[in-house]
Design an enzyme around this catalytic site. Structure first.
Site, short mmCIF file in Angstrom:
data_model
loop_
_atom_site.label_atom_id
_atom_site.label_comp_id
_atom_site.label_asym_id
_atom_site.label_seq_id
_atom_site.Cartn_x
_atom_site.Cartn_y
_atom_site.Cartn_z
CG MET A 34 -1.86 -0.19 1.21
SD MET A 34 -3.47 -1.17 2.28
CE MET A 34 -3.45 0.33 2.26
CD GLN B 101 -6.05 8.55 9.67
OE1 GLN B 101 -5.00 7.72 10.96
NE2 GLN B 101 -6.10 9.03 9.27
N GLY B 102 -7.09 3.59 8.46
CA GLY B 102 -6.44 1.60 8.61
C GLY B 102 -5.95 1.36 8.08
CB CYS B 103 -3.72 -1.71 9.69
SG CYS B 103 -2.73 -0.87 10.22
CB VAL B 104 -5.62 -4.00 5.26
CG1 VAL B 104 -5.48 -5.29 6.77
CG2 VAL B 104 -7.75 -3.41 6.10
#
Lengths: 157, 104
Positions: A34, B101-104
Site C-alpha cells: 500500500m 487510517q486503516g491498516c489494510v
C-alpha cells in the site's frame, strides 16, 4: 521523509502457523504494498499453512501457552476453546476490514507481492505445488530467498 | 491547516497535502492533484474516485482497498495499476478525502 530514507523493499518471513503467527506478517506485507514498497513474503515451517489450499482458512488462535489470552492453560485445552477464541477474533477483524487468510493471500498477490514457499519445509512435510494456493509464485530454497531479498529489509515473524 | 493552490483554485489541506474539506473538491481539482502524482485521470480513475467520495459521504472514512473491491467492484489489481505506488492513499488524496487510517 527524504526520498533516500524511504524503505524501498521488504522481505517478510512467516514461520508460525497460529493466528497471531500469520496475521502480523500478512498485514505488514499488505501495508508495504500500500505504500508502494516492493514486497516478498517467504512462508516457512508451520507458516506454510497460510498458503495451503486446505489449511489457510483453518488457522486458529492458540489458547494454550499464551499468557496474553488471560486464560488458564487448563481451560485453554477444553475442546472448542481455540475455535471459539478464533471466531471472536475473526469477527473483530472483519469489522476492521481484515480479510480471512485465504482472501488475504489473494489480495496480496493482486497487490503485486511475491509469495514463496520454503523448499526445505515443503520437502519435510512431503508437500507439492498442488497443495498450495495458485497465488504462490514458487517453492524456493534459502539461497534463492536471499537472492530475491537483495536490497530488502528482512523481517522475521 | 494550510491553504494550497491547485491550478487556479485554492483548497485547505493538512501537512501531507490531503484536503481537509471534501466539499471544496471539483473534478478539475482532482485532475490537478493527480498530475502532481504523475497520473492522468481517465474514466476508470473517476469510477474509483466517485465510489470513494460516495462511501466517504456515507461512512465518514475513506474506504479500504478491500472495501473498494467488495462494495465498489474495483479489483485490487486494477486499483494498483490505476494508482501505482500507494493506491489507497493516492486515490484518497485525489478524491479530496483525508488520509486513510486503516491498516489494510
Amino acid at each position: 521523509m527524504a526520498e533516500s530514507n524511504k524503505i524501498k523493499k521488504v522481505s517478510i518471513v512467516i514461520s508460525k502457523g497460529s493466528f497471531d503467527g500469520v496475521y502480523p506478517g500478512l498485514i505488514m506485507a499488505n501495508g508495504a504494498r500500500m505504500e508502494g514498497i516492493e514486497t516478498t513474503v517467504f512462508f516457512t515451517f508451520f507458516g506454510l499453512e497460510a498458503i495451503m489450499k486446505k489449511k489457510a482458512d483453518k488457522i486458529k488462535v492458540a489458547t494454550v501457552g499464551n499468557p496474553a489470552m488471560h486464560l488458564p492453560s487448563l481451560l485453554g485445552i477444553i475442546p472448542g476453546m481455540s475455535a471459539f477464541a478464533t471466531h471472536k477474533m475473526k469477527k473483530e477483524m472483519e469489522k476492521l476490514d481484515i480479510p480471512p487468510v485465504g482472501e488475504f493471500i489473494e489480495m496480496l498477490s493482486d497487490a503485486g507481492a511475491e509469495l514463496y514457499a520454503c523448499k526445505a519445509t515443503v520437502d519435510m512435510f512431503h508437500l507439492t505445488k498442488v497443495d498450495f494456493m495458485p497465488q504462490v509464485n514458487d517453492i524456493i530454497n534459502v539461497a534463492t530467498f536471499y537472492e530475491k531479498s537483495a536490497g530488502a529489509e528482512i523481517i522475521f515473524t | 491547516m494550510t491553504e494550497k493552490k491547485v491550478g487556479s483554485m485554492t483548497v485547505d489541506v493538512d501537512a501531507e497535502g490531503f484536503m481537509t474539506d471534501a466539499s471544496q473538491w471539483t473534478e478539475d481539482i482532482a485532475k490537478a492533484l493527480a498530475k502532481e502524482e504523475g497520473i492522468e485521470l481517465t474514466e476508470d480513475h473517476f469510477k474509483v474516485i466517485s465510489f470513494m467520495r460516495k462511501d466517504f459521504a456515507e461512512n465518514g472514512t475513506a474506504p479500504s482497498i478491500r472495501r473498494l473491491n467488495k462494495a465498489g467492484g474495483i479489483s485490487t489489481k486494477d486499483l494498483y495499476s490505476l494508482f501505482p505506488d500507494g493506491p489507497a492513499k493516492k486515490a484518497a488524496k485525489i478524491s479530496g478525502l483525508p488520509k486513510p487510517q486503516g491498516c489494510v
